[in-house]
Scaffold this motif. Structure first.
Motif, mmCIF file in Angstrom:
data_model
loop_
_atom_site.group_PDB
_atom_site.id
_atom_site.type_symbol
_atom_site.label_atom_id
_atom_site.label_comp_id
_atom_site.label_asym_id
_atom_site.label_seq_id
_atom_site.Cartn_x
_atom_site.Cartn_y
_atom_site.Cartn_z
ATOM 1 N N VAL A 163 0.831 -1.215 0.000
ATOM 2 C CA VAL A 163 0.000 0.000 0.000
ATOM 3 C C VAL A 163 0.861 1.260 0.000
ATOM 4 N N LYS A 189 2.916 -4.819 3.350
ATOM 5 C CA LYS A 189 4.060 -3.909 3.244
ATOM 6 C C LYS A 189 3.529 -2.482 3.077
ATOM 7 N N GLU A 192 7.051 3.093 2.592
ATOM 8 C CA GLU A 192 8.203 3.242 3.493
ATOM 9 C C GLU A 192 8.169 4.552 4.268
ATOM 10 N N GLY A 242 -1.114 1.874 -5.553
ATOM 11 C CA GLY A 242 0.059 2.720 -5.743
ATOM 12 C C GLY A 242 0.123 3.210 -7.181
ATOM 13 N N SER A 243 1.322 3.499 -7.622
ATOM 14 C CA SER A 243 1.476 4.118 -8.938
ATOM 15 C C SER A 243 1.418 3.076 -10.050
ATOM 16 N N THR A 246 4.763 1.142 -10.569
ATOM 17 C CA THR A 246 4.971 -0.015 -9.691
ATOM 18 C C THR A 246 4.009 -1.147 -10.078
ATOM 19 N N LEU A 266 -4.542 1.809 -9.133
ATOM 20 C CA LEU A 266 -3.461 2.696 -9.561
ATOM 21 C C LEU A 266 -3.905 4.163 -9.579
ATOM 22 N N GLY A 267 -3.165 4.961 -10.287
ATOM 23 C CA GLY A 267 -3.368 6.408 -10.226
ATOM 24 C C GLY A 267 -4.525 6.898 -11.079
ATOM 25 N N CYS A 300 -6.137 9.631 -4.561
ATOM 26 C CA CYS A 300 -6.110 8.976 -5.881
ATOM 27 C C CYS A 300 -7.244 9.470 -6.771
ATOM 28 N N GLU A 399 -0.414 12.255 -13.924
ATOM 29 C CA GLU A 399 -0.863 12.414 -12.548
ATOM 30 C C GLU A 399 0.184 13.199 -11.763
HETATM 31 P P1 NAD Z 1 4.291 3.782 -5.310
HETATM 32 O O1 NAD Z 1 3.869 2.925 -6.447
HETATM 33 O O2 NAD Z 1 5.590 4.470 -5.408
HETATM 34 O O3 NAD Z 1 4.367 2.916 -3.978
HETATM 35 C C1 NAD Z 1 3.282 2.141 -3.531
HETATM 36 C C2 NAD Z 1 3.823 0.970 -2.732
HETATM 37 O O4 NAD Z 1 4.573 0.143 -3.624
HETATM 38 C C3 NAD Z 1 4.773 1.378 -1.607
HETATM 39 O O5 NAD Z 1 4.586 0.526 -0.512
HETATM 40 C C4 NAD Z 1 6.134 1.145 -2.242
HETATM 41 O O6 NAD Z 1 7.151 0.899 -1.301
HETATM 42 C C5 NAD Z 1 5.853 -0.087 -3.069
HETATM 43 N N1 NAD Z 1 6.817 -0.283 -4.172
HETATM 44 C C6 NAD Z 1 7.548 0.652 -4.812
HETATM 45 N N2 NAD Z 1 8.348 0.059 -5.738
HETATM 46 C C7 NAD Z 1 8.099 -1.267 -5.679
HETATM 47 C C8 NAD Z 1 8.603 -2.401 -6.377
HETATM 48 N N3 NAD Z 1 9.540 -2.291 -7.313
HETATM 49 N N4 NAD Z 1 8.092 -3.607 -6.075
HETATM 50 C C9 NAD Z 1 7.137 -3.753 -5.141
HETATM 51 N N5 NAD Z 1 6.642 -2.718 -4.412
HETATM 52 C C10 NAD Z 1 7.117 -1.486 -4.688
HETATM 53 O O7 NAD Z 1 3.099 4.791 -5.032
HETATM 54 P P2 NAD Z 1 3.043 5.921 -3.907
HETATM 55 O O8 NAD Z 1 3.863 7.074 -4.343
HETATM 56 O O9 NAD Z 1 3.277 5.329 -2.563
HETATM 57 O O10 NAD Z 1 1.485 6.301 -3.960
HETATM 58 C C11 NAD Z 1 0.973 7.199 -4.845
HETATM 59 C C12 NAD Z 1 0.273 6.502 -5.978
HETATM 60 O O11 NAD Z 1 -0.749 5.645 -5.466
HETATM 61 C C13 NAD Z 1 -0.442 7.464 -6.895
HETATM 62 O O12 NAD Z 1 -0.243 7.066 -8.229
HETATM 63 C C14 NAD Z 1 -1.892 7.313 -6.509
HETATM 64 O O13 NAD Z 1 -2.826 7.673 -7.470
HETATM 65 C C15 NAD Z 1 -1.958 5.866 -6.200
HETATM 66 N N6 NAD Z 1 -3.132 5.579 -5.370
HETATM 67 C C16 NAD Z 1 -4.177 4.888 -5.925
HETATM 68 C C17 NAD Z 1 -5.328 4.623 -5.175
HETATM 69 C C18 NAD Z 1 -6.500 3.836 -5.756
HETATM 70 O O14 NAD Z 1 -7.382 3.429 -5.000
HETATM 71 N N7 NAD Z 1 -6.553 3.608 -7.052
HETATM 72 C C19 NAD Z 1 -5.395 5.066 -3.850
HETATM 73 C C20 NAD Z 1 -4.320 5.787 -3.333
HETATM 74 C C21 NAD Z 1 -3.180 6.023 -4.093
#
Ligand code: NAD
Length: 495
Positions: A163, A189, A192, A242-243, A246, A266-267, A300, A399
């Motif tokens: 997350v 996880k 960080e 997340g993004s 990722t 995702l985003g 998001c 985004e």
């Molecule tokens: P991120 O993708 O950088 O990180 C998300 C998670 O993935 C973190 O725990 C990170 O440590 C982990 N991660 C990063 N690299 C990884 C890898 N190589 N392998 C496995 N795990 C890895 O995203 P962020 O910056 O933490 O969050 C922002 C993003 O999340 C934005 O794009 C946002 O739109 C999206 N988001 C989406 C929703 C939804 O419901 N669709 C909700 C909230 C946030």
């Protein structure tokens, strides 16, 4: 309810260095690694978390697997699991203030929002899935008399949940609660830079009676802990928010390992479409401002693209600017702050870069665009409105995940639909119109997981949240989320 004195009593509480939570207890990183946690409120080191490695993930997954196979939770009667999850909901509510303040110090969200959308919402989520789980039935197939065909919903096994940092408790519980309710074991996880509240939830889960090994938290970096979890041969499902970058990696990791199912949230670059016939343009401007700027735009589903009909565009943007400039941006632990801190220096620098790029591409800055309160050491930014953004511009397509609104005018409904659908994303949208037929046409034509009509934001746990297109493929919330965490199994019995 919230009052400033009780918040202030907690705002400087010492936070000891945090270990993982594995097998029902705290466990330091096997190699002793620690990561600093920097508070966006003042830029100071708040504490440290375990900087996990693949070995820590192995330990957590092994523990989760043993717990799953011996049935201490997976074969517990659903009505018993329900009691535990209801207790957990109560415990989270009882600790809501402590959790909210800790979360704000960790990630910078304004306290009013953190209290409701993080702590209380997490309590509600555990209760919701706890209440639901003893009401989920299997099926008997309409077979010939000589056969009994049964369809079971079976827990899947070990769920890996990854997350982000923006709403760790809310999003973390959207994964963990249905996964646990369905009888799975979980290795979570957190982001960080926002792990503290989820570690605390794991402790409360243990106190509520979740058996040891069923809910584990491994902290650390994405490229180590996240990657190890996603590549793990003994993780059955990945539930991710997340993004997109990722998310793509996770699909590769799945292909390179055991083809684990990946649910990706995702985003977005969500269009908020305002027609001249909106029932109340003043209300639309007010809600639209909150829809992009609350939590510094780090939401998001934020309505980050305002598409506004030409006839009312100037007046509407003026009204929206008035609202944007009226927000109090400041210390997220002050009840008077309506917008807290941007999550990190890196996030703030990226936001400011987007403003520069938008200007270089011809957009006009109508409001904001600057860092403020730098003397506090924290990361704060003004709500920012960029007008005249074209479909091909970076700010239209990418985004930001920050407090920046892109404004683009449109002529008619067809152009509004084309612009609304004109990005790779499909997470959320808003439509403002008093014309019921138009509202329904827009719901049908906009490709996004949720379309708000004459409001923006606020869908509760009763409805699913998930993206279309490159915004993802899974759904959190509602009873539909339970489907992700169960396998359909058939029994075909000769009578
Ligand atoms: P991120 O993708 O950088 O990180 C998300 C998670 O993935 C973190 O725990 C990170 O440590 C982990 N991660 C990063 N690299 C990884 C890898 N190589 N392998 C496995 N795990 C890895 O995203 P962020 O910056 O933490 O969050 C922002 C993003 O999340 C934005 O794009 C946002 O739109 C999206 N988001 C989406 C929703 C939804 O419901 N669709 C909700 C909230 C946030």
């Amino acid at each position: 309810m919230l009052n400033q004195a009780s918040i202030d009593a907690l705002r400087h509480a010492a936070v000891p260095p945090q270990s993982h939570f594995i097998g029902g207890k705290r466990a330091p990183a096997l190699d002793g690694g620690l990561l600093d946690v920097v508070s966006p409120i003042d830029g100071r080191v708040l504490t440290q978390i375990a900087d996990g490695s693949a070995a820590d993930v192995d330990a957590a997954v092994a523990t989760a697997r043993v717990a799953f196979e011996d049935g201490r939770w997976s074969r517990m009667a659903p009505a018993e699991r329900k009691k535990v999850l209801m207790r957990l909901g109560d415990l989270i509510e009882a600790h809501a203030l402590e959790l909210a303040v800790l979360g704000v110090r960790d990630n910078g969200t304004e306290i009013n929002m953190a209290f409701k959308a993080e702590a209380l919402s997490a309590a509600g989520t555990f209760r919701y899935y706890g209440e639901a789980i003893d009401k989920v039935y299997g099926q008997i197939a309409p077979t010939a008399d000589s056969i009994l065909g049964l369809v079971h919903h079976a827990p899947v096994g070990v769920v890996g949940a990854i997350v982000p940092w923006n709403f760790p408790l809310m999003i973390g519980s959207w994964k963990v609660a249905p996964a646990l309710a369905a009888g799975n074991s979980v290795v979570l996880k957190p982001g960080e830079t926002a792990s503290l509240t989820l570690l605390r939830i794991a402790e409360l889960a243990s106190e509520a009676g979740v058996p040891d090994g069923v809910f584990n938290v491994v902290t650390g970096r994405g490229a180590t802990v996240g990657e190890a979890l996603a590549l793990h041969m003994d993780v059955d499902i990945l539930a991710f928010t997340g993004s997109g970058a990722t998310g793509r990696r996770l699909l590769e990791y799945s292909a390179r390992s055991n083809l684990k199912r990946c649910y990706l949230e995702l985003g977005g670059k969500s269009p908020n479409v305002v027609f001249a016939d909106a029932p109340d343009l003043g209300q639309a401007a007010k809600v639209s401002a909150a829809g992009i700027f609350r939590n510094s735009g780090q939401v998001c589903v934020a309505g980050s693209r305002l598409l506004v009909q030409e006839d009312v565009a100037e007046a509407f943007v003026a009204e929206l600017t008035r609202h944007a400039e009226a927000f109090t941006v400041g210390d997220p632990l002050d009840l008077g702050s309506q917008i807290g801190a941007v999550h990190s220096e890196a996030q703030l620098a990226a936001n400011l870069d987007f403003v520069k790029t938008a200007e270089a591409e011809g957009a006009e800055r109508r409001s904001g665009g600057e860092r403020i309160l730098a003397e506090t050491g924290g990361t704060y930014m003004q709500p920012t409105i960029m007008a005249g953004v074209k479909e091909t511009d970076t700010l239209f397509q990418k985004e930001v995940f920050g407090p920046i609104l892109a404004v683009t005018p449109f002529k008619d409904e067809d152009e509004a639909v084309r612009l609304a659908n004109g990005t790779a994303f499909g997470l959320a949208a808003g439509v403002w119109t008093a014309n019921l037929s138009r509202a329904h046409r827009m719901i049908g034509r906009i490709r996004s997981g949720v379309v708000h009509v004459n409001t923006y934001g606020g869908p509760d746990l009763t409805v699913p949240l998930g993206g279309l297109k490159q915004s993802g493929n899974g759904h959190d919330k509602s009873l539909h989320a339970l489907e992700k965490y169960t396998d359909l199994k058939t029994a075909w019995i000769q009578l």
